[in-house]
Motif scaffolding. Structure first.
Motif, mmCIF file in Angstrom:
data_model
loop_
_atom_site.group_PDB
_atom_site.id
_atom_site.type_symbol
_atom_site.label_atom_id
_atom_site.label_comp_id
_atom_site.label_asym_id
_atom_site.label_seq_id
_atom_site.Cartn_x
_atom_site.Cartn_y
_atom_site.Cartn_z
ATOM 1 N N THR A 156 22.675 34.877 14.386
ATOM 2 C CA THR A 156 22.647 34.388 13.011
ATOM 3 C C THR A 156 21.929 33.049 12.909
ATOM 4 N N THR A 157 21.868 32.311 14.030
ATOM 5 C CA THR A 157 21.174 31.019 14.034
ATOM 6 C C THR A 157 20.182 30.961 15.195
ATOM 7 N N PHE A 158 19.204 30.082 15.059
ATOM 8 C CA PHE A 158 18.218 29.857 16.109
ATOM 9 C C PHE A 158 18.004 28.351 16.187
ATOM 10 N N THR A 159 18.445 27.742 17.293
ATOM 11 C CA THR A 159 18.438 26.291 17.422
ATOM 12 C C THR A 159 17.237 25.826 18.235
ATOM 13 N N VAL A 160 16.390 25.046 17.597
ATOM 14 C CA VAL A 160 15.170 24.539 18.228
ATOM 15 C C VAL A 160 15.372 23.084 18.631
ATOM 16 N N GLY A 161 15.157 22.795 19.902
ATOM 17 C CA GLY A 161 15.200 21.423 20.383
ATOM 18 C C GLY A 161 13.818 20.800 20.283
ATOM 19 N N ASP A 201 18.420 26.789 21.788
ATOM 20 C CA ASP A 201 17.912 28.090 22.234
ATOM 21 C C ASP A 201 16.558 27.974 22.917
ATOM 22 N N CYS A 202 15.802 26.938 22.556
ATOM 23 C CA CYS A 202 14.474 26.781 23.131
ATOM 24 C C CYS A 202 13.999 25.347 22.936
ATOM 25 N N ILE A 203 12.935 25.004 23.664
ATOM 26 C CA ILE A 203 12.243 23.743 23.461
ATOM 27 C C ILE A 203 10.928 24.093 22.796
ATOM 28 N N TRP A 204 10.756 23.610 21.580
ATOM 29 C CA TRP A 204 9.575 23.990 20.805
ATOM 30 C C TRP A 204 9.048 22.755 20.097
ATOM 31 N N ASN A 205 8.144 22.036 20.766
ATOM 32 C CA ASN A 205 7.671 20.783 20.188
ATOM 33 C C ASN A 205 6.515 20.235 21.017
ATOM 34 N N THR A 221 6.759 31.706 26.146
ATOM 35 C CA THR A 221 5.882 32.547 25.337
ATOM 36 C C THR A 221 4.473 32.359 25.878
ATOM 37 N N THR A 222 3.526 33.149 25.395
ATOM 38 C CA THR A 222 2.140 32.883 25.729
ATOM 39 C C THR A 222 1.714 31.609 25.007
ATOM 40 N N ALA A 223 0.652 30.991 25.483
ATOM 41 C CA ALA A 223 0.166 29.755 24.867
ATOM 42 C C ALA A 223 -0.274 30.018 23.436
ATOM 43 N N TYR A 224 0.010 29.091 22.556
ATOM 44 C CA TYR A 224 -0.417 29.240 21.160
ATOM 45 C C TYR A 224 -1.344 28.112 20.715
ATOM 46 N N VAL A 225 -1.365 27.001 21.460
ATOM 47 C CA VAL A 225 -2.242 25.875 21.147
ATOM 48 C C VAL A 225 -2.876 25.358 22.431
ATOM 49 N N ASP A 226 -4.175 25.074 22.360
ATOM 50 C CA ASP A 226 -4.894 24.461 23.468
ATOM 51 C C ASP A 226 -4.899 22.955 23.226
ATOM 52 N N ASN A 227 -4.349 22.213 24.167
ATOM 53 C CA ASN A 227 -4.214 20.777 23.987
ATOM 54 C C ASN A 227 -4.728 20.046 25.224
ATOM 55 N N GLY A 232 3.389 26.048 24.773
ATOM 56 C CA GLY A 232 4.136 27.283 24.578
ATOM 57 C C GLY A 232 5.551 26.952 24.145
ATOM 58 N N VAL A 233 6.338 27.984 23.860
ATOM 59 C CA VAL A 233 7.762 27.809 23.538
ATOM 60 C C VAL A 233 8.539 28.089 24.813
#
Length: 293
Positions: A58-63, A119-123, A137-143, A249-250
């Motif tokens: 029901t929830t998805f917690t992003v750090g 739930d994940c580190i997404w930042n 996840t697969t890479a989504y941004v080239d940095n 990635g996430v």
């Protein structure tokens, strides 16, 4: 008397026939009842499945680091916003989850993830060098990692940083690029030429130090650097020399492939229908997107 007896016989026969009819109506045949019950049950199950969130969550917690614009930060209204948070919000909408934004101390991110507080580190989370530490996840941004200096500093290339003081965020990819020992002789030699490599908790502190002259340069992510320079005018520049290339990635707890797959599939759908690029464009990061290309 005979007439009364005949009436009684007739009444008894009528009552018997009525009882027989009622019994037949109250006990349907097996051929009629089974499909009716099965159809109703199937209909209820279909409706329940349609209403259930993905994976039963029901929830998805992003750090996230709340001082890492444009990927995640607190705006002037006190709201947590950013490119990664916008992506996470869309992922949650498509999976029936409520997004929980959890600002974290970047040094404590692993503890938060292992204890399942998040739930994940997404930042703006770099995959390179961490491939085996998380389920990605697969890479989504080239940095890339770059250096930012004051426009009037006279520093034109990273070789000019010899004898200078350089700031870097603690536990960041830039720090890793300047200190890790595996296949990194050039960057290690570069770091050794500095007068000092100073670790700071966040990039706002780094820019305060650069503005005051306490440091001569900042090693940081190019996406964050561009965002900072847009808001600070022409006082600073990004050196053309790239410190290191990397991808975002996430990151999920190692082994949590089920949740990773749910998020990855949703991101793929967003890339396919154009939503991902739309969000990237809103944050000025369309040139950095690699997902779906």
């Amino acid at each position: 008397m005979k007439k009364l007896f005949a009436v009684m016989i007739s009444a008894a026969m009528i009552m018997s026939l009525a009882a027989g009819c009622n019994k037949a109506d109250s006990t349907p045949s097996s051929t009629d009842s089974t499909p009716a019950v099965s159809t109703a049950t199937a209909s209820q199950e279909t409706a329940a499945t349609a209403d259930e969130p993905t994976l039963g969550k029901t929830t998805f917690t992003v750090g996230f680091d709340a001082e890492f614009p444009p990927y995640g930060y607190q705006d002037d209204n006190g709201e947590y916003v950013g490119f990664d948070l916008s992506l996470a919000d869309e992922v949650c909408k498509r999976n029936g989850w409520e997004l929980v934004k959890k600002p974290i101390d970047w040094d404590s991110k692993d503890l938060e993830l292992e204890s399942e507080i998040i739930d994940c580190i997404w930042n703006g989370f770099t995959i390179n060098g961490r491939e085996d530490a998380y389920t990605w996840t697969t890479a989504y941004v080239d940095n890339s990692q770059v250096f930012v200096v004051a426009s009037d500093s006279g520093i034109k290339a990273k070789s000019d940083l010899a004898g200078k003081t350089v700031a870097v965020q603690a536990d960041s990819s830039a720090l890793s690029a300047l200190t890790k020992e595996e296949d990194n002789d050039d960057n290690l030699a570069l770091a050794a030429s500095f007068n000092e490599l100073v670790e700071v908790p966040d990039y706002n502190t780094a820019f305060m130090n650069l503005e005051s002259g306490a440091v001569d340069a900042i090693a940081m992510d190019i996406g964050v650097a561009k965002y900072q320079l847009e808001s600070r005018g022409d006082s600073y520049v990004i050196l053309d020399d790239v410190l290191a290339a990397e991808e975002y990635g996430v990151g999920f707890k190692l082994g949590n492939t089920e949740l990773r797959d749910a998020v990855q599939n949703t991101l793929n759908d967003m890339a396919e229908d154009g939503t991902f690029m739309k969000i990237a464009t809103e944050w000025g990061l369309e040139e950095s997107v690699v997902l779906g290309k």
